[in-house]
Structures are given as C-alpha cells and as structure tokens.
Design a protein around this motif. Structure first.
Motif, PDB file in Angstrom:
ATOM      1  N   LEU A  47      32.004  28.274 -73.661  1.00 16.31           N
ATOM      2  CA  LEU A  47      32.609  26.952 -73.463  1.00 16.31           C
ATOM      3  C   LEU A  47      31.621  26.023 -72.764  1.00 16.31           C
ATOM      4  N   PRO A  48      31.782  24.714 -72.945  1.00 20.38           N
ATOM      5  CA  PRO A  48      30.929  23.764 -72.211  1.00 20.38           C
ATOM      6  C   PRO A  48      31.097  23.953 -70.703  1.00 20.38           C
ATOM      7  N   ASN A  49      30.039  23.703 -69.966  1.00 17.55           N
ATOM      8  CA  ASN A  49      30.039  23.961 -68.521  1.00 17.55           C
ATOM      9  C   ASN A  49      31.131  23.214 -67.760  1.00 17.55           C
ATOM     10  N   PHE A  50      31.479  22.003 -68.194  1.00 24.17           N
ATOM     11  CA  PHE A  50      32.477  21.227 -67.460  1.00 24.17           C
ATOM     12  C   PHE A  50      33.880  21.840 -67.549  1.00 24.17           C
ATOM     13  N   VAL A  51      34.120  22.741 -68.514  1.00 28.40           N
ATOM     14  CA  VAL A  51      35.440  23.337 -68.702  1.00 28.40           C
ATOM     15  C   VAL A  51      35.765  24.347 -67.599  1.00 28.40           C
ATOM     16  N   PHE A  52      34.757  25.076 -67.150  1.00 30.59           N
ATOM     17  CA  PHE A  52      35.001  26.169 -66.203  1.00 30.59           C
ATOM     18  C   PHE A  52      35.665  25.722 -64.903  1.00 30.59           C
ATOM     19  N   PRO A  53      35.158  24.692 -64.198  1.00 31.94           N
ATOM     20  CA  PRO A  53      35.848  24.319 -62.951  1.00 31.94           C
ATOM     21  C   PRO A  53      37.272  23.799 -63.181  1.00 31.94           C
ATOM     22  N   LEU A  54      37.496  23.139 -64.295  1.00 32.19           N
ATOM     23  CA  LEU A  54      38.854  22.656 -64.591  1.00 32.19           C
ATOM     24  C   LEU A  54      39.808  23.825 -64.817  1.00 32.19           C
ATOM     25  N   VAL A  55      39.389  24.756 -65.652  1.00 29.99           N
ATOM     26  CA  VAL A  55      40.238  25.904 -65.968  1.00 29.99           C
ATOM     27  C   VAL A  55      40.487  26.742 -64.722  1.00 29.99           C
ATOM     28  N   LEU A  59      43.901  27.808 -62.878  1.00 31.99           N
ATOM     29  CA  LEU A  59      44.240  29.220 -62.692  1.00 31.99           C
ATOM     30  C   LEU A  59      44.521  29.555 -61.226  1.00 31.99           C
ATOM     31  N   TYR A  60      43.760  28.967 -60.305  1.00 28.66           N
ATOM     32  CA  TYR A  60      44.008  29.220 -58.882  1.00 28.66           C
ATOM     33  C   TYR A  60      45.401  28.746 -58.480  1.00 28.66           C
ATOM     34  N   VAL A  61      45.805  27.597 -58.978  1.00 32.38           N
ATOM     35  CA  VAL A  61      47.146  27.091 -58.662  1.00 32.38           C
ATOM     36  C   VAL A  61      48.208  27.994 -59.292  1.00 32.38           C
ATOM     37  N   LEU A  62      47.987  28.400 -60.539  1.00 32.39           N
ATOM     38  CA  LEU A  62      48.960  29.271 -61.215  1.00 32.39           C
ATOM     39  C   LEU A  62      49.084  30.626 -60.531  1.00 32.39           C
ATOM     40  N   MET A  63      47.949  31.208 -60.122  1.00 29.07           N
ATOM     41  CA  MET A  63      48.036  32.508 -59.465  1.00 29.07           C
ATOM     42  C   MET A  63      48.687  32.382 -58.091  1.00 29.07           C
ATOM     43  N   SER A  64      48.512  31.239 -57.439  1.00 24.81           N
ATOM     44  CA  SER A  64      49.190  30.989 -56.162  1.00 24.81           C
ATOM     45  C   SER A  64      50.698  30.939 -56.363  1.00 24.81           C
ATOM     46  N   PHE A  65      51.101  30.180 -57.363  1.00 22.82           N
ATOM     47  CA  PHE A  65      52.525  30.048 -57.659  1.00 22.82           C
ATOM     48  C   PHE A  65      53.117  31.400 -58.045  1.00 22.82           C
ATOM     49  N   SER A  66      52.342  32.187 -58.792  1.00 24.67           N
ATOM     50  CA  SER A  66      52.777  33.521 -59.198  1.00 24.67           C
ATOM     51  C   SER A  66      53.034  34.410 -57.980  1.00 24.67           C
ATOM     52  N   ALA A  67      52.088  34.436 -57.057  1.00 22.70           N
ATOM     53  CA  ALA A  67      52.266  35.243 -55.836  1.00 22.70           C
ATOM     54  C   ALA A  67      53.455  34.742 -55.027  1.00 22.70           C
ATOM     55  N   LEU A 138      49.556  36.684 -66.602  1.00 23.38           N
ATOM     56  CA  LEU A 138      49.072  36.994 -67.946  1.00 23.38           C
ATOM     57  C   LEU A 138      48.125  35.903 -68.449  1.00 23.38           C
ATOM     58  N   LEU A 139      48.435  34.653 -68.159  1.00 27.38           N
ATOM     59  CA  LEU A 139      47.526  33.554 -68.526  1.00 27.38           C
ATOM     60  C   LEU A 139      46.169  33.741 -67.843  1.00 27.38           C
ATOM     61  N   TYR A 140      46.203  34.093 -66.584  1.00 22.81           N
ATOM     62  CA  TYR A 140      44.990  34.368 -65.813  1.00 22.81           C
ATOM     63  C   TYR A 140      44.245  35.556 -66.414  1.00 22.81           C
ATOM     64  N   PHE A 141      44.982  36.598 -66.777  1.00 24.28           N
ATOM     65  CA  PHE A 141      44.391  37.790 -67.381  1.00 24.28           C
ATOM     66  C   PHE A 141      43.681  37.446 -68.693  1.00 24.28           C
ATOM     67  N   LEU A 142      44.289  36.602 -69.503  1.00 25.54           N
ATOM     68  CA  LEU A 142      43.668  36.203 -70.769  1.00 25.54           C
ATOM     69  C   LEU A 142      42.377  35.429 -70.534  1.00 25.54           C
ATOM     70  N   CYS A 143      42.391  34.537 -69.573  1.00 31.01           N
ATOM     71  CA  CYS A 143      41.163  33.795 -69.241  1.00 31.01           C
ATOM     72  C   CYS A 143      40.103  34.739 -68.672  1.00 31.01           C
ATOM     73  N   ALA A 144      40.533  35.684 -67.858  1.00 34.36           N
ATOM     74  CA  ALA A 144      39.587  36.657 -67.304  1.00 34.36           C
ATOM     75  C   ALA A 144      39.024  37.551 -68.402  1.00 34.36           C
ATOM     76  N   THR A 145      39.814  37.829 -69.432  1.00 32.79           N
ATOM     77  CA  THR A 145      39.325  38.620 -70.562  1.00 32.79           C
ATOM     78  C   THR A 145      38.173  37.891 -71.250  1.00 32.79           C
ATOM     79  N   TYR A 146      38.340  36.600 -71.435  1.00 38.72           N
ATOM     80  CA  TYR A 146      37.250  35.787 -71.988  1.00 38.72           C
ATOM     81  C   TYR A 146      36.027  35.854 -71.065  1.00 38.72           C
TER      82      TYR A 146
END
Length: 159
Positions: A47-55, A59-67, A138-146
């Motif tokens: 992916l283009p470099n600018f995508v990583f910090p956005l994603v 993901l950090y917010v989603l994993m926070s909400f998950s916990a 699971l969304l986080y897991f899929l991104c981590a798989t990539y």
C-alpha cells in the motif's frame, strides 16, 4: 451517573493508551529509518506509505473500543481476555523499533508473527465475552495478516 463516568474514563484511558503506543512507534520512524525503508524492495501489492498511519490510527481506536466492551461486560474470566489484549499490545509496540530502528527484517518478522498469534488468541477470548469486541479484533487481525505477509515478502526480497 458515577458508573457511566467510570466506564467512559476507562474507554478514554484505553484509547489514549493505544494511541500512545502508536505515537511511540512513530518516534522510532526517523528520517534515517524511513530512508532505509524506502530503499527496500517491496511487493507490488504494498500500500502507499500514507495509508499506514491512517489505518493504524483507526485500528488503535477499534482495538481500544474492543477491550472496553470486554471490560464492560465483565463476564467470568474477562481479565484473562484482557491480559491477552495487553500481550498483543506489547508485541505491537515492540515491532516498530525492531523493524525500523534496528532495521532487522527477520526479528521484525518474528515479532509480527507473535503479534498475529496473540491477536488471534485475543479475538477468540473476546468472542466468549462480546461478539462485537471479537468482530473489531477480527478487523485488526485481518490487517495484521496483511502486515505479516508484507513483512515476510520484504524480508524475502531483501535478504
């Protein structure tokens, strides 16, 4: 009212904790380490470099909400699920300095593999406590798989 305030305080704490982990990672991404990264051979599906910090911010917010959902449910043994969540957060924090600052592709790959496994275990534990929490993981897991696949390919292409 007090219970709601406590719950929202916990959510804020978890969000700030995860965002701090992300910011800690950014600290290790110096001009030197980024120039090194840019010089590496990467697969065409990178992916283009600018995508990583956005994603990763999302993901950090989603994993926070998950916990938070698991913490709020407080079903029996919820603390074990949150312990695994902390373990995955540790590996998440460890990967960036090893990969970027140490510029060690192999150790980065090992750490991201451990991260991937710990996210999977966390997701399984979260499923027992909160289905929405497990879905967010699971969304986080899929991104981590990539990210694992990308780290593996970068290691393969540059060793």
């Amino acid at each position: 009212m007090l219970k709601t305030l406590h719950s929202l305080s916990m959510l804020l704490f978890l969000v700030l904790l995860c965002l701090a982990i992300g910011q800690l990672g950014a600290f290790f991404m110096t001009d030197t380490s980024m120039n090194w990264y840019y010089s590496l051979q990467k697969p065409v599906w990178t992916l283009p470099n600018f995508v990583f910090p956005l994603v990763w911010t999302i993901l950090y917010v989603l994993m926070s909400f998950s916990a938070w959902l698991v913490w709020r449910a407080k079903k029996p043994h919820y603390q074990i699920a949150l312990d695994f969540w902390c373990i995955q957060l540790f590996f998440n924090a460890l990967w960036t300095p090893v990969f970027f600052s140490q510029q060690n592709l192999l150790y980065g790959l090992i750490i991201i593999d451990l991260l991937w496994i710990s996210i999977l275990i966390t997701t399984i534990f979260f499923f027992k406590h909160s289905k929405p929490a497990a879905f967010l993981m699971l969304l986080y897991f899929l991104c981590a798989t990539y990210a694992v696949a990308l780290n593996f390919m970068i290691w393969q292409m540059n060793t």
